[in-house]
Design a protein around this motif. Sequence first.
Motif: not given
Length: 142
Positions: A23, A26, A74, A79-80, A82-83, A138-142
């Motif tokens: 990571r 993000n 993930l 992560a999810k 969807e990320d 992936a992009v971690l959106r939180q």
Amino acid sequence: MTESIIIEDKAPTPVGQYPHARRVGNLLFLSGIGPRDPDTDAVSGDVHDQDGNLVCYNIEAQCRAVFRNVRAVLEAAGAKWEDLVDVTVYLTDLPRDFRIYNAIWAEYFPDAANAPCRTTVGVSWLPTPIAVEAKCIAVLRQ
């Protein structure tokens, strides 16, 4: 910028000296994830002869195992599914396996508008006797 290494017991052990993911800020970069079972190191659907030589493989079982392993990494990173924003998939027999792989992809990503970008590449071999491997971002959106 925050950086962390992800190594997940619920995913197969990497076959070299690298983490499952890294990571950076993000962004989450997954190393190539294959279909090996994290507990047994076996590849789903493989059939071997009495000498241990690979006789045939099941691309559907391998694709589903890859997606299961990707999901485990993930989740270990917070992560999810969807990320995911970009996926590169390597197939050792693109002409034979692409149709099945593409159908399984559509199950996991039924809405093309929300699916990650994807590149599928035919390769002559992968580092272990597997037929498919995925490299993801992936992009971690939180």
